[in-house]
Design a protein around this motif. Structure first.
Motif, short mmCIF file in Angstrom:
data_model
loop_
_atom_site.label_atom_id
_atom_site.label_comp_id
_atom_site.label_asym_id
_atom_site.label_seq_id
_atom_site.Cartn_x
_atom_site.Cartn_y
_atom_site.Cartn_z
N ARG A 298 0.85 -1.18 0.00
CA ARG A 298 0.04 0.01 -0.01
C ARG A 298 0.89 1.37 0.15
N MET A 299 0.26 2.13 -0.55
CA MET A 299 1.11 3.73 -0.70
C MET A 299 2.00 4.08 0.62
N VAL A 300 1.14 4.24 1.63
CA VAL A 300 1.86 4.91 2.79
C VAL A 300 3.09 4.17 3.34
N PRO A 301 2.89 3.05 3.62
CA PRO A 301 3.97 2.13 3.98
C PRO A 301 5.22 2.09 2.92
N THR A 302 4.81 1.91 1.72
CA THR A 302 5.77 1.76 0.73
C THR A 302 6.57 2.87 0.77
N PHE A 303 6.06 4.10 0.66
CA PHE A 303 6.58 5.32 0.51
C PHE A 303 7.53 5.70 1.78
N ILE A 304 7.17 5.38 3.07
CA ILE A 304 7.76 5.29 4.15
C ILE A 304 9.05 4.50 4.20
N ARG A 305 8.79 3.21 3.88
CA ARG A 305 9.91 2.44 3.67
C ARG A 305 11.13 2.94 2.78
N GLN A 306 10.55 3.24 1.44
CA GLN A 306 11.73 3.89 0.74
C GLN A 306 12.26 5.03 1.03
N ALA A 307 11.41 6.09 1.75
CA ALA A 307 12.06 7.25 2.10
C ALA A 307 13.12 6.83 3.34
N LEU A 308 12.90 6.31 4.08
CA LEU A 308 13.87 5.82 5.40
C LEU A 308 14.77 5.15 4.73
N ALA A 309 14.75 4.22 3.84
CA ALA A 309 15.94 3.58 3.21
C ALA A 309 17.05 4.29 2.18
N GLY A 310 16.40 5.56 2.03
CA GLY A 310 17.02 6.53 1.11
C GLY A 310 17.04 6.03 -0.46
N LEU B 291 -6.90 10.21 3.13
CA LEU B 291 -6.00 9.18 3.88
C LEU B 291 -6.75 9.46 5.48
N CYS B 292 -7.26 8.36 5.81
CA CYS B 292 -7.79 8.33 7.27
C CYS B 292 -7.04 7.75 8.27
N TYR B 293 -6.56 8.20 9.27
CA TYR B 293 -5.45 7.77 10.43
C TYR B 293 -6.32 6.64 11.33
N VAL B 294 -5.60 5.63 11.50
CA VAL B 294 -6.08 4.44 12.06
C VAL B 294 -7.11 4.70 13.24
N ASP B 295 -6.67 5.64 13.95
CA ASP B 295 -7.59 5.80 15.31
C ASP B 295 -8.90 6.36 14.86
N ASP B 296 -8.86 7.27 14.06
CA ASP B 296 -10.31 7.76 13.42
C ASP B 296 -10.92 6.70 12.74
N VAL C 9 -6.16 14.38 -1.68
CA VAL C 9 -4.59 14.90 -1.85
C VAL C 9 -4.06 13.97 -3.14
N THR C 10 -3.36 14.53 -3.82
CA THR C 10 -2.66 13.54 -4.94
C THR C 10 -1.78 12.52 -4.15
N VAL C 11 -1.51 11.40 -5.19
CA VAL C 11 -0.61 10.43 -4.38
C VAL C 11 0.83 11.01 -4.69
N GLN C 12 1.20 12.01 -5.66
CA GLN C 12 2.54 12.48 -5.60
C GLN C 12 2.58 13.51 -4.72
N HIS C 13 1.74 14.31 -4.10
CA HIS C 13 1.88 15.07 -2.96
C HIS C 13 2.08 14.13 -1.63
N VAL C 14 1.57 13.19 -1.57
CA VAL C 14 1.69 12.20 -0.56
C VAL C 14 3.17 11.70 -0.42
N ALA C 15 3.90 11.50 -1.75
CA ALA C 15 4.99 10.78 -1.88
C ALA C 15 6.13 11.95 -1.32
N ASP D 172 -0.17 15.22 10.26
CA ASP D 172 0.18 14.90 11.61
C ASP D 172 0.21 13.60 11.72
N GLY D 173 -0.80 12.71 11.27
CA GLY D 173 -0.87 11.10 11.18
C GLY D 173 0.31 10.55 10.46
N LEU D 174 0.65 11.17 9.22
CA LEU D 174 1.98 10.41 8.63
C LEU D 174 3.04 10.79 9.58
#
Length: 327
Positions: A190-202, A217-222, A247-253, A300-302
């Protein structure tokens, strides 16, 4: 509620739901076959008083002998939900939507419990109506690769409402939009974990298609609070549970890259077949009937989710990179 049966209780949303129920004093029976769960997900809550885990494939009956305790509500969250999982397990996904929902409804009937079905925004397909309202019937390719998930959920909804009409079963159907947060699997596709993994790994952040396709995007607590509000209500649904901020996918990335403090390039790769181009819920029904709306801004959720990935050991690639930098 005094006792809840959570089917798919070791999944991403299911685990957070179980945790929230326990925090409010509700006993929880969590059922999962662990086919798509994070490693050791079944042990996350095992020390909590009032929690019981049962490993079980819900395409098989939930017999009275195996589940004798009375329950007030059955949350049916069981299903492969990420593209990686439902494309790997197409038949299991369809069977879970079909026989799994039959079994969920039957156990709810047996106990006189309310059934809350976790459906999905994917029932709208690649929508021709925007934003999506619950009365929209959708634009789904019934034989494409994504259909195993889309049509499983559409059938589950049809079955749930047929039960309500014919047998008077107490049901509530939630259509969940793009939920994210801590404890997602970094490689679930999925988009969010994929982008986070890639960003943190450089690594380069890979965006499919043009990047102009939109998500909400809806934060899991909500999302969990929305499911609980539906469980407490008598409203049958369907009801959209999601964030109406589009939001656009590019903006999220780009935002994830910036929040992670990374310098990853954003790379565009081939579009995914039947990928929805616009996705945004109209949540007027949720506001009116559930008194619910999301409270966590997506930025904030991201930031919270990135910090969890950074600090939890969920990013071995990042840990290795940091170790090499330090040496």
């Amino acid at each position: 509620m005094t006792r809840a049966l959570v089917l798919g209780g070791c999944g991403f949303v299911g685990g957070h739901l179980c945790e929230r129920l326990l925090a409010t004093g509700v006993e929880v029976i969590s059922v999962d076959d662990l086919s798509t769960s994070a490693p050791n997900a079944e042990n996350l809550l095992r020390d909590h008083v009032g929690y019981r885990f049962v490993r079980h494939d819900i395409t098989e009956p939930l017999t009275a002998a195996a589940f004798p305790e009375p329950v007030d509500v059955v949350f049916h969250l069981a299903s492969p939900a990420s593209p990686v999982d439902y494309l790997r397990l197409p038949l299991h996904t369809l069977h879970t939507g079909a026989m799994g929902t039959v079994n969920a409804l039957e156990v709810a009937e047996r106990h006189g419990a309310r059934l809350v079905l976790a459906s999905t925004s994917e029932v709208y397909g690649d929508p021709l109506a925007h934003p999506q309202v619950e009365t929209y019937w959708g634009n789904v390719n019934p034989i494409g690769p994504r259909s195993v998930y889309d049509e499983a959920k559409r059938y589950a909804e049809a079955l749930t409402f047929a039960h309500r009409r014919e047998l008077g079963t107490d049901v509530g159907v939630a259509r969940i939009f793009n939920t994210y947060g801590p404890r997602m699997r970094s490689h679930d596709g999925r988009m969010v974990p994929t982008f986070i993994r890639q960003a943190l790994a450089g690594e380069p952040i890979t965006v499919t298609g043009t990047g102009r396709q939109t998500r909400s995007l809806c934060y899991v607590d909500d999302t969990v609070e929305g499911l609980l509000a539906l469980a407490r209500s008598g409203y049958p649904g369907p009801v959209n549970i999601g964030n109406p901020h589009e939001v656009t996918v590019q903006h999220v990335a780009e935002l994830i890259r910036d929040l992670a403090g990374a310098d990853s390039a954003v790379e565009f790769v081939a579009a995914v077949e039947d990928d929805p181009q616009r996705r945004c819920p109209d949540i007027a029904v949720a506001r009116e009937h559930l008194g619910w709306e999301p409270r966590v801004p997506y930025r904030d959720g991201l930031a919270r989710t990135i910090e969890w990935f950074r600090s939890s050991g969920a990013m071995p690639e990042f840990a290795v990179a940091q170790s090499k930098t330090a040496s």
